[in-house]
Enzyme design. Structure first.
Site, PDB file in Angstrom:
ATOM      1  N   ALA A 162       0.689  -1.095  -0.010  1.00  0.00           N
ATOM      2  CA  ALA A 162      -0.124   0.058   0.082  1.00  0.00           C
ATOM      3  C   ALA A 162       0.776   1.077  -0.142  1.00  0.00           C
ATOM      4  CB  ALA A 162      -0.661   0.039   1.156  1.00  0.00           C
ATOM      5  N   CYS A 163       2.031   1.113  -0.186  1.00  0.00           N
ATOM      6  CA  CYS A 163       2.963   2.218  -0.245  1.00  0.00           C
ATOM      7  C   CYS A 163       3.515   2.564  -1.611  1.00  0.00           C
ATOM      8  CB  CYS A 163       4.260   1.755   0.803  1.00  0.00           C
ATOM      9  SG  CYS A 163       5.053   3.252   1.108  1.00  0.00           S
ATOM     10  N   ILE A 164       3.518   3.970  -1.788  1.00  0.00           N
ATOM     11  CA  ILE A 164       4.053   4.444  -2.919  1.00  0.00           C
ATOM     12  C   ILE A 164       5.114   5.387  -2.691  1.00  0.00           C
ATOM     13  CG2 ILE A 164       2.132   4.083  -4.203  1.00  0.00           C
ATOM     14  CD1 ILE A 164       1.070   6.850  -3.885  1.00  0.00           C
TER      15      ILE A 164
END
EC number: 1.7.1.7
Length: 324
Positions: A173-175
């Protein structure tokens, strides 16, 4: 610097010395307590809540409560202790957090574990918070993070941290890597290896876990505990809403730096997604333990320490970069 990630590594078996994998001991001593497996659900609002924290503590699993309802944390510590359970909470580094530490001290609420939860944990302000907690709540086991380098591990340990959390942006869920150009996405396992070589205290590998075998790989390269988000977000007990699409059930999952979590589009480094619904979390945790027992049998030992001794090969580009 040699870099690799989970999909690039295969561990090499040793002669098996146990008759059944059930003989393998997956327990890990982490801080003052010993837990069934070296796995902890991510301290994210879409992964953990109070009810799940109670169940995990009752069943000898490590947990870290998230910090996104700050006003409820003191009550949470009190309620856990009233049940005879350990309290494990998260804090940030804003000014109000110092008042919270003062409140815990004044009310004689001593959480067994405190995690300083900051996206970029190699920071003067994290060091200051470590020192403040250690001065005012000296019995707390302090985890600090997140970091990506041996220098960061040394600095936080020297400040008084009892463990460090390694991983900047490798989570599903990390960008961070896309928004900033920085992070351990794509080389998280190598970052664990580098940091573990510098560490004198335990390390938590945080992010990038896509398969149960990645837990064993994390242990091989020096992790004492493995923090898992997306793989533990889709359960009956997980806080996200259940959504049905074309007859299939999913749960919401969002990053701690996402617009959903922040309530505004500001310094966003996370995203929201749907993960498949997986039923009761106890089944997944049992499967993780069984797979880890198999890993120990392949490692030729009886406990987690044997996994740290095995050889490995780098098989670059054999699997697609963790995205399935």
């Amino acid at each position: 610097m040699q870099t690799f990630d989970y999909d690039d590594i295969q561990l090499i078996p040793n002669k098996c010395i146990i008759k059944s994998r059930k003989e393998a001991d997956t327990s890990i001593k982490f801080g003052p307590k010993t837990f069934k497996i070296p796995v902890v659900p991510a301290n994210m609002e879409s992964v953990i809540n109070e009810d799940l924290a109670i169940w995990l503590a009752q069943n000898d699993y490590f947990y870290v409560m998230h910090r996104f309802e700050p006003e409820k944390r003191a009550g949470f510590v009190k309620r856990m202790h009233e049940r005879g359970l350990f309290a494990s909470i998260s804090v940030g580094i804003k000014d109000a957090e110092y008042d919270f530490i003062d409140q815990l001290k004044a009310e004689h609420l001593d959480p067994e574990y405190i995690t300083i939860d900051v996206a970029h944990g190699h920071s003067d302000f994290v060091i200051k918070m470590i020192q403040y907690i250690k001065k005012n709540l000296p019995d707390a086991f302090v985890v600090a993070g997140n970091v990506a380098t041996p220098e960061a591990v040394r600095d936080l340990e020297n400040a008084g941290a009892d463990a460090t959390k390694v991983g900047v942006g490798p989570g599903k869920a990390c960008i961070t890597k896309l928004k900033t150009g920085f992070g351990t996405g794509g080389w998280q396992l190598a970052a664990i290896r580098l940091c573990a070589k510098a560490a004198r205290k335990p390390i938590i590998a945080d992010g990038g876990i896509r398969h149960n075998g990645d837990i064993a790989k994390s242990v091989r390269f020096g992790a004492s505990m493995v923090m898992i988000g997306s793989m533990l977000a889709g359960h009956l007990e997980s806080p996200g809403h259940v959504i049905t699409i074309d007859g299939k059930r999913y749960k919401q999952y969002w990053g701690s730096a996402s617009e959903v979590q922040k309530g505004a589009y500001r310094n966003v480094e996370g995203k929201q997604m749907l993960v498949p619904y997986r039923g009761p979390i106890k089944d997944t945790l049992r499967e993780m333990q069984e797979d880890l027992q198999s890993s120990i049998s392949y490692a030729g030992g009886r406990d987690l320490e044997s996994i740290r001794r095995v050889d490995y090969v780098i098989v670059k580009n054999s699997i697609m970069n963790g995205d399935y």
